[in-house]
Design a protein around this motif. Structure first.
Motif, PDB file in Angstrom:
ATOM      1  N   PRO A 174       0.834  -1.226   0.000  1.00 54.85           N
ATOM      2  CA  PRO A 174       0.000   0.000   0.000  1.00 54.85           C
ATOM      3  C   PRO A 174       0.860   1.264   0.000  1.00 54.85           C
ATOM      4  O   PRO A 174       0.698   2.145   0.866  1.00 54.85           O
ATOM      5  N   ILE A 175       1.757   1.373  -0.964  1.00 54.36           N
ATOM      6  CA  ILE A 175       2.677   2.516  -1.011  1.00 54.36           C
ATOM      7  C   ILE A 175       1.929   3.773  -1.451  1.00 54.36           C
ATOM      8  O   ILE A 175       1.304   3.810  -2.514  1.00 54.36           O
ATOM      9  N   ARG A 176       2.020   4.817  -0.615  1.00 57.81           N
ATOM     10  CA  ARG A 176       1.330   6.078  -0.905  1.00 57.81           C
ATOM     11  C   ARG A 176       2.296   7.194  -1.291  1.00 57.81           C
ATOM     12  O   ARG A 176       1.881   8.220  -1.815  1.00 57.81           O
ATOM     13  N   SER A 177       3.577   6.992  -1.048  1.00 58.58           N
ATOM     14  CA  SER A 177       4.545   8.062  -1.296  1.00 58.58           C
ATOM     15  C   SER A 177       5.038   8.107  -2.739  1.00 58.58           C
ATOM     16  O   SER A 177       5.684   9.062  -3.142  1.00 58.58           O
ATOM     17  N   ILE A 178       4.747   7.069  -3.507  1.00 57.15           N
ATOM     18  CA  ILE A 178       5.136   7.015  -4.917  1.00 57.15           C
ATOM     19  C   ILE A 178       3.922   6.617  -5.745  1.00 57.15           C
ATOM     20  O   ILE A 178       3.207   5.679  -5.400  1.00 57.15           O
ATOM     21  N   ARG A 179       3.679   7.371  -6.826  1.00 58.69           N
ATOM     22  CA  ARG A 179       2.522   7.085  -7.660  1.00 58.69           C
ATOM     23  C   ARG A 179       2.584   5.671  -8.240  1.00 58.69           C
ATOM     24  O   ARG A 179       3.667   5.169  -8.550  1.00 58.69           O
ATOM     25  N   ARG A 180       1.436   5.080  -8.425  1.00 62.02           N
ATOM     26  CA  ARG A 180       1.368   3.716  -8.931  1.00 62.02           C
ATOM     27  C   ARG A 180       1.952   3.599 -10.334  1.00 62.02           C
ATOM     28  O   ARG A 180       2.600   2.597 -10.659  1.00 62.02           O
ATOM     29  N   ASP A 181       1.758   4.593 -11.172  1.00 62.89           N
ATOM     30  CA  ASP A 181       2.284   4.511 -12.531  1.00 62.89           C
ATOM     31  C   ASP A 181       3.810   4.492 -12.532  1.00 62.89           C
ATOM     32  O   ASP A 181       4.434   3.871 -13.400  1.00 62.89           O
ATOM     33  N   ILE A 182       4.435   5.145 -11.546  1.00 66.02           N
ATOM     34  CA  ILE A 182       5.889   5.116 -11.430  1.00 66.02           C
ATOM     35  C   ILE A 182       6.351   3.712 -11.019  1.00 66.02           C
ATOM     36  O   ILE A 182       7.323   3.178 -11.554  1.00 66.02           O
ATOM     37  N   ILE A 183       5.626   3.125 -10.071  1.00 65.69           N
ATOM     38  CA  ILE A 183       5.965   1.761  -9.628  1.00 65.69           C
ATOM     39  C   ILE A 183       5.858   0.779 -10.784  1.00 65.69           C
ATOM     40  O   ILE A 183       6.702  -0.101 -10.955  1.00 65.69           O
ATOM     41  N   GLN A 184       4.848   0.976 -11.609  1.00 63.36           N
ATOM     42  CA  GLN A 184       4.647   0.071 -12.737  1.00 63.36           C
ATOM     43  C   GLN A 184       5.734   0.216 -13.801  1.00 63.36           C
ATOM     44  O   GLN A 184       5.954  -0.700 -14.590  1.00 63.36           O
ATOM     45  N   CYS A 185       6.441   1.335 -13.794  1.00 65.15           N
ATOM     46  CA  CYS A 185       7.513   1.547 -14.766  1.00 65.15           C
ATOM     47  C   CYS A 185       8.768   0.756 -14.424  1.00 65.15           C
ATOM     48  O   CYS A 185       9.662   0.620 -15.263  1.00 65.15           O
ATOM     49  N   GLY A 186       8.866   0.257 -13.179  1.00 60.54           N
ATOM     50  CA  GLY A 186       9.974  -0.610 -12.839  1.00 60.54           C
ATOM     51  C   GLY A 186      11.063   0.022 -11.994  1.00 60.54           C
ATOM     52  O   GLY A 186      10.979   1.177 -11.568  1.00 60.54           O
ATOM     53  N   THR A 187      12.103  -0.756 -11.789  1.00 57.75           N
ATOM     54  CA  THR A 187      13.162  -0.427 -10.836  1.00 57.75           C
ATOM     55  C   THR A 187      13.820   0.920 -11.079  1.00 57.75           C
ATOM     56  O   THR A 187      13.919   1.757 -10.171  1.00 57.75           O
ATOM     57  N   GLN A 188      14.300   1.157 -12.283  1.00 53.04           N
ATOM     58  CA  GLN A 188      15.057   2.376 -12.539  1.00 53.04           C
ATOM     59  C   GLN A 188      14.225   3.636 -12.350  1.00 53.04           C
ATOM     60  O   GLN A 188      14.728   4.653 -11.845  1.00 53.04           O
ATOM     61  N   ARG A 189      12.952   3.574 -12.710  1.00 53.30           N
ATOM     62  CA  ARG A 189      12.085   4.744 -12.526  1.00 53.30           C
ATOM     63  C   ARG A 189      11.831   5.003 -11.034  1.00 53.30           C
ATOM     64  O   ARG A 189      11.797   6.146 -10.580  1.00 53.30           O
ATOM     65  N   ILE A 190      11.667   3.926 -10.278  1.00 52.39           N
ATOM     66  CA  ILE A 190      11.457   4.082  -8.824  1.00 52.39           C
ATOM     67  C   ILE A 190      12.691   4.699  -8.182  1.00 52.39           C
ATOM     68  O   ILE A 190      12.599   5.651  -7.385  1.00 52.39           O
ATOM     69  N   LEU A 191      13.856   4.174  -8.530  1.00 50.99           N
ATOM     70  CA  LEU A 191      15.100   4.682  -7.943  1.00 50.99           C
ATOM     71  C   LEU A 191      15.342   6.136  -8.343  1.00 50.99           C
ATOM     72  O   LEU A 191      15.821   6.943  -7.542  1.00 50.99           O
ATOM     73  N   LYS A 192      15.003   6.476  -9.569  1.00 53.14           N
ATOM     74  CA  LYS A 192      15.162   7.855 -10.029  1.00 53.14           C
ATOM     75  C   LYS A 192      14.260   8.791  -9.231  1.00 53.14           C
ATOM     76  O   LYS A 192      14.679   9.900  -8.839  1.00 53.14           O
ATOM     77  N   THR A 193      13.056   8.345  -8.950  1.00 57.61           N
ATOM     78  CA  THR A 193      12.129   9.147  -8.163  1.00 57.61           C
ATOM     79  C   THR A 193      12.635   9.334  -6.739  1.00 57.61           C
ATOM     80  O   THR A 193      12.600  10.442  -6.188  1.00 57.61           O
TER      81      THR A 193
END
Length: 379
Positions: free
Chosen positions: A331-350
């Protein structure tokens, strides 16, 4: 010299074809090993390797006129028993009896004192004869896929063992003497009914790989750090609620502990595993990651799927070797779901862009060589 006994069947030609054609299940007749096999060590002449087809009645291959056997393969023959005359093959170093229908082993197997490798997996064994533990030269022993409910404490006499596989049985416990197998490098115990491990398991100081998946373990020994050479630990699908103290396990590279009941990751857990590359914590009850997770500097894969994590610490972005970060099902609220769906590198960049500040908030940035500050909005 090695010797292999195989049963020929009407479908053999079909199986050799490149195209797999299904054929009806056959009802196997009772198969016995020819008695002459047990006397091969008394024969002379010939250096060549020999195969003997059980359905052949002629003696064209002169298979009985060979040197002493050192390797015997009787696998996949639906054998229901082995003659006690196997004791005559005293020069055997490798014996393969896997995938038969054996319910017991002959007492004479204890006379094969030169055996270094024994495979009796995929049978119907429930116990081992007392003479079995005379096999002091065994390096590799495979007892998997049988019906063992316990292993006799005399297993501690097999002091040369390096690889032991007792997976896919019905073990409720391990014998206390297992800690005497100090040369053991690989121990496979998955798919049993183990509730706890004996304390002396941490005496296996040469252990590199330990597999305990799919048991009923509620905890691991508190001093796992004694296993200083351990590189891979598999304890997925158990009932473990807490991570033990891994202080000393500096060689650990893989920890698979998914599908348990772990609620938190202690800070000292992260401090003591400098070589850890794979950490699989999926399907647990974890609610928060400690900032100390950034101390797992060698981490390449981190799986946190299906936990109860509501936010990710920005320090995850400092893990320079991390190539796979799985956080789906939280239930992650601090990162948008579309960013999570983009994968590892996008999450780390955020996370890297947040620089320790909540996403979307205002940040005060000091401009070099100037006294003023200005407001900028982060994304």
């Amino acid at each position: 010299m090695w010797f292999s006994v195989q049963q020929e069947d009407p479908a053999s030609t079909m199986r050799r074809s490149r195209t797999r054609i299904p054929y009806p299940k056959r009802r196997y007749r009772k198969i016995r090993v020819p008695e002459k096999v047990w006397n091969l060590s008394d024969s002379e002449d010939c250096d060549k390797d020999v195969r003997y087809n059980l359905d052949r009645s002629n003696d064209e291959e002169c298979w009985w006129n060979q040197k002493s056997l050192t390797s015997l393969d009787l696998s996949s023959n639906t054998l229901t028993d082995i003659s006690d005359n196997i004791r005559n093959l005293s020069d055997l170093t490798v014996l393969n009896l896997q995938d038969n229908a054996l319910t017991s082993l002959p007492i004479g197997i204890g006379c094969l004192t030169k055996l270094t490798k024994l495979n009796i997996s995929r049978n119907k064994l429930t116990e081992l004869p007392e003479s079995f533990f005379n096999l002091k030269e065994l390096r590799t022993l495979n007892l998997s896929n049988n019906e063992f409910a316990e292993i006799h404490s005399n297993v501690s006499d097999l002091i040369m063992l390096e690889i032991l596989d007792i997976s896919f049985n019905s073990l409720n416990s391990l014998p206390g003497g297992i800690g005497f197998l100090v040369r053991l490098q690989q121990l496979t115990l998955n798919n049993n009914r183990l509730v706890e491990l004996p304390n002396d398991i941490v005496n296996l100081r040469n252990l590199h790989k330990l597999e305990l998946g799919k048991n009923d373990l509620q905890k691991l020994p508190p001093v796992m750090g004694e296993l200083r050479k351990l590189e891979c630990l598999y304890v997925q699908h158990n009932d473990i609620a807490e991570l033990p103290d891994f202080t000393g396990c500096e060689a650990l590279k893989e920890l698979h502990i998914s599908n348990n009941f772990i609620k938190s990751i202690p800070a000292d857990f992260c401090e003591n595993l400098p070589q850890l590359k794979i950490l699989d914590l999926r399907d647990n009850k974890i609610e928060k990651l400690p900032d100390e997770i950034s101390m797992l500097a060698s981490l390449t894969r981190l799986d946190l799927s299906n936990n109860s994590i509501s936010s990710l610490p920005s320090c995850l972005s400092t893990l320079s070797h991390l190539v796979s970060l799985q956080v789906e099902g939280n239930p992650i609220r601090s990162i948008r779901r579309d960013i999570i769906q983009c994968g590892t590198q996008r999450i780390l960049k955020t996370l890297r862009g947040r620089d320790g500040q909540p996403m979307g908030g205002a940040t005060t940035v000091k401009v070099p060589f100037e006294e003023s500050t200005f407001q900028t909005s982060t994304k």
